[in-house]
Design an enzyme around this catalytic site. Structure first.
Site, short mmCIF file in Angstrom:
data_model
loop_
_atom_site.label_atom_id
_atom_site.label_comp_id
_atom_site.label_asym_id
_atom_site.label_seq_id
_atom_site.Cartn_x
_atom_site.Cartn_y
_atom_site.Cartn_z
N ARG A 247 0.87 -1.17 0.00
CA ARG A 247 0.00 0.00 0.00
C ARG A 247 0.91 1.23 0.00
O ARG A 247 1.97 1.22 0.62
CB ARG A 247 -0.92 0.03 1.23
CG ARG A 247 -2.08 -0.94 1.18
CD ARG A 247 -3.15 -0.55 0.15
NE ARG A 247 -4.30 -1.44 0.12
CZ ARG A 247 -4.42 -2.49 -0.71
NH1 ARG A 247 -3.48 -2.79 -1.57
NH2 ARG A 247 -5.52 -3.23 -0.67
N GLU A 276 -4.18 7.81 -4.66
CA GLU A 276 -4.41 7.10 -5.91
C GLU A 276 -5.67 7.66 -6.54
O GLU A 276 -6.69 7.66 -5.86
CB GLU A 276 -4.54 5.59 -5.67
CG GLU A 276 -3.24 4.97 -5.17
CD GLU A 276 -3.30 3.46 -5.00
OE1 GLU A 276 -4.36 2.87 -5.31
OE2 GLU A 276 -2.30 2.88 -4.56
N HIS A 295 -1.63 0.81 -9.58
CA HIS A 295 -2.24 -0.23 -8.74
C HIS A 295 -2.84 -1.35 -9.58
O HIS A 295 -4.05 -1.60 -9.52
CB HIS A 295 -3.30 0.39 -7.82
CG HIS A 295 -3.60 -0.43 -6.61
ND1 HIS A 295 -4.01 0.12 -5.42
CD2 HIS A 295 -3.57 -1.77 -6.39
CE1 HIS A 295 -4.21 -0.85 -4.54
NE2 HIS A 295 -3.95 -2.00 -5.10
P1 NDP Z 1 -0.63 -11.78 3.97
O1 NDP Z 1 -1.50 -11.52 5.14
O2 NDP Z 1 -0.37 -13.18 3.55
O3 NDP Z 1 0.76 -11.06 4.16
C1 NDP Z 1 0.90 -9.86 4.83
C2 NDP Z 1 2.28 -9.78 5.35
O4 NDP Z 1 2.46 -8.51 6.01
C3 NDP Z 1 2.61 -10.86 6.37
O5 NDP Z 1 3.73 -11.56 5.92
C4 NDP Z 1 2.92 -10.09 7.64
O6 NDP Z 1 3.99 -10.69 8.30
C5 NDP Z 1 3.35 -8.74 7.07
N1 NDP Z 1 3.29 -7.71 8.10
C6 NDP Z 1 2.25 -7.34 8.89
N2 NDP Z 1 2.66 -6.42 9.77
C7 NDP Z 1 3.97 -6.21 9.53
C8 NDP Z 1 4.94 -5.37 10.10
N3 NDP Z 1 4.64 -4.57 11.12
N4 NDP Z 1 6.19 -5.39 9.61
C9 NDP Z 1 6.50 -6.19 8.57
N5 NDP Z 1 5.63 -7.03 7.99
C10 NDP Z 1 4.38 -7.03 8.46
O7 NDP Z 1 -1.30 -10.95 2.78
P2 NDP Z 1 -1.03 -11.05 1.20
O8 NDP Z 1 0.37 -11.47 0.97
O9 NDP Z 1 -2.12 -11.80 0.57
O10 NDP Z 1 -1.21 -9.49 0.81
C11 NDP Z 1 -0.35 -8.53 1.33
C12 NDP Z 1 -0.77 -7.14 0.96
O11 NDP Z 1 -0.51 -6.87 -0.40
C13 NDP Z 1 -2.26 -6.83 1.11
O12 NDP Z 1 -2.59 -6.51 2.44
C14 NDP Z 1 -2.45 -5.65 0.17
O13 NDP Z 1 -2.27 -4.44 0.88
C15 NDP Z 1 -1.34 -5.80 -0.85
N6 NDP Z 1 -1.83 -6.14 -2.18
C16 NDP Z 1 -1.56 -5.29 -3.21
C17 NDP Z 1 -1.94 -5.60 -4.48
C18 NDP Z 1 -1.64 -4.67 -5.60
O14 NDP Z 1 -2.42 -4.61 -6.53
N7 NDP Z 1 -0.53 -3.97 -5.57
C19 NDP Z 1 -2.67 -6.84 -4.79
C20 NDP Z 1 -2.91 -7.65 -3.64
C21 NDP Z 1 -2.50 -7.31 -2.38
P3 NDP Z 1 3.88 -11.11 9.86
O15 NDP Z 1 2.49 -11.60 10.08
O16 NDP Z 1 4.92 -12.14 10.01
O17 NDP Z 1 4.19 -9.85 10.59
C1 DGY Z 2 -5.91 -6.01 -2.98
O1 DGY Z 2 -6.59 -7.00 -3.28
O2 DGY Z 2 -5.73 -5.64 -1.81
C2 DGY Z 2 -5.24 -5.27 -4.10
O3 DGY Z 2 -4.71 -4.08 -3.73
C3 DGY Z 2 -6.02 -5.19 -5.35
O4 DGY Z 2 -6.22 -6.48 -5.84
#
Ligand code: NDP
Ligand code: DGY
Length: 330
Positions: A247, A276, A295
């Site tokens: 984000r 955005e 995005h």
């Molecule tokens: P997950 O919940 O699998 O992964 C989120 C990760 O964030 C975990 O590994 C967690 O690690 C980490 N995290 C949380 N808090 C912290 C912290 N304080 N410091 C470091 N790491 C942290 O979610 P996804 O992988 O499915 O998605 C991740 C994010 O990607 C979504 O929340 C969304 O914002 C973004 N996204 C963006 C997209 C785009 O279009 N650009 C598309 C899809 C998703 P831990 O629990 O070990 O702390």
């Molecule tokens: C999400 O799913 O959070 C992405 O940002 C868009 O797919």
């Protein structure tokens, strides 16, 4: 856009809808759908109007679902289904307080988002946008030894902030490029995914100072807000590249601009920004060493289709009082 209402049998509802007056009768389940009939986000005013009395809400990450919206919905609202895996646009405290269940779309978008992140990394590190521009504007005079040189992945150290579903999928895709070391950070070690790519758990500062590429794939929370600020950039190598597909607000963009213009870091690629869309006159857009995408992490036809179906099924299951295919644990 405008609201358009009609009745459908449950199970055949469309996207971006506010389900009203869900009726459960023997053998027949119907719900009335109020659907925002435009690809543009619904305006706040229209959402406030349209949500009144709804039992369920199917929303996008562009819809901020806060106390005001929940008040406008009223006590019928029991299900929120978002067409995203990120849920930072939802005020979870307010939602929880009202006993509302939330559906979201993990997993189905992991591959597409990881793939786009790799594409953005390569576009940034190998300066593809600049290169294409030079071809078009006549800047390509001849093959020259140092012209448009960038940084390669082979023998590099890649740092992943957030080794979650997407973070791991990115690492798995980068591994065949010959990455030497993967570092990762998060709230705690994640031995299982880490073992799949032999990633080492390190504190954020170590990740910042030792990585050649830093990839942000964490969720947006109060802890990750502004995590990449001037202190962070000061620790990075001058030759390092930052890629953000989480984000926008995880990065302090003013500090990023300084870091990019003073040579503190080599380049940045951002799929997400604040705001955005990023205004076309934003300073970051004037920099050759900053690639900004609108995005599009999950934007493949198949993925958006899978997300739409999952979000619809989450909503329907919730309305029927059944377990959702993907329910957010709150
Ligand atoms: P997950 O919940 O699998 O992964 C989120 C990760 O964030 C975990 O590994 C967690 O690690 C980490 N995290 C949380 N808090 C912290 C912290 N304080 N410091 C470091 N790491 C942290 O979610 P996804 O992988 O499915 O998605 C991740 C994010 O990607 C979504 O929340 C969304 O914002 C973004 N996204 C963006 C997209 C785009 O279009 N650009 C598309 C899809 C998703 P831990 O629990 O070990 O702390
Ligand atoms: C999400 O799913 O959070 C992405 O940002 C868009 O797919």
């Amino acid at each position: 856009g405008g609201w358009d209402q009609w009745v459908r049998r449950a199970g055949r509802v469309g996207v971006r809808s506010v389900a009203k007056d869900s009726v459960k009768e023997e053998g027949l389940e119907t719900c009335t759908i109020g659907q925002w009939d435009s690809d543009e986000p619904v305006t706040r005013q229209e959402l406030l109007k349209g949500i009144a009395g709804a039992h369920g809400l199917y929303c996008m990450l562009t819809d901020k679902i806060d106390e005001e919206i929940l008040q406008a919905a009223g006590p019928n609202l029991k299900i929120i289904s978002t067409l995203s895996v990120g849920f930072d646009h939802l005020s979870l405290d307010e939602i929880k307080k009202r006993g509302i269940r939330v559906g979201y779309t993990p997993d189905v978008l992991t591959a597409a988002t990881a793939e786009l992140t790799v594409a953005l990394l390569l576009a940034t590190s190998r300066r593809l946008m600049e290169a294409v521009e030079e071809v078009k504007n006549g800047g390509w005079s001849a093959w020259k030894p140092l012209w448009l040189c960038g940084f390669g992945l082979q023998e590099s150290t890649v740092g992943i902030v957030g080794l979650g579903r997407i973070g791991l999928a990115i690492a798995e895709r980068l591994k065949p490029f010959g990455v030497k070391r993967f570092l990762y950070t998060g709230r705690q070690p994640r031995p299982e995914p880490a073992a799949k790519v032999q990633a080492e758990y390190v504190p954020l500062n170590t990740l910042a100072s030792q990585s050649d590429f830093i990839i942000l794939s964490c969720s947006f929370t109060p802890d990750t807000q502004g995590m990449c600020n001037k202190d962070f950039f000061a620790k990075m190598k001058k030759t390092a590249i930052l890629i953000n597909s989480s984000r926008g607000a995880v990065v302090n963009q003013e500090d990023l601009y300084q870091a990019l213009t003073t040579g503190q870091i080599a380049a940045a690629g951002m799929d997400v920004t604040v705001p955005e869309p990023l205004p076309t006159n934003h300073p970051l857009l004037s920099l050759k060493n900053c690639v900004v995408l609108p995005h599009i992490g999950s934007a493949t036809y198949a993925t958006r289709n899978a997300m739409s179906v999952l979000a619809a099924n989450n909503l329907l299951a919730g309305l029927k009082g059944e377990p959702m295919p993907s329910e957010l644990k709150m």
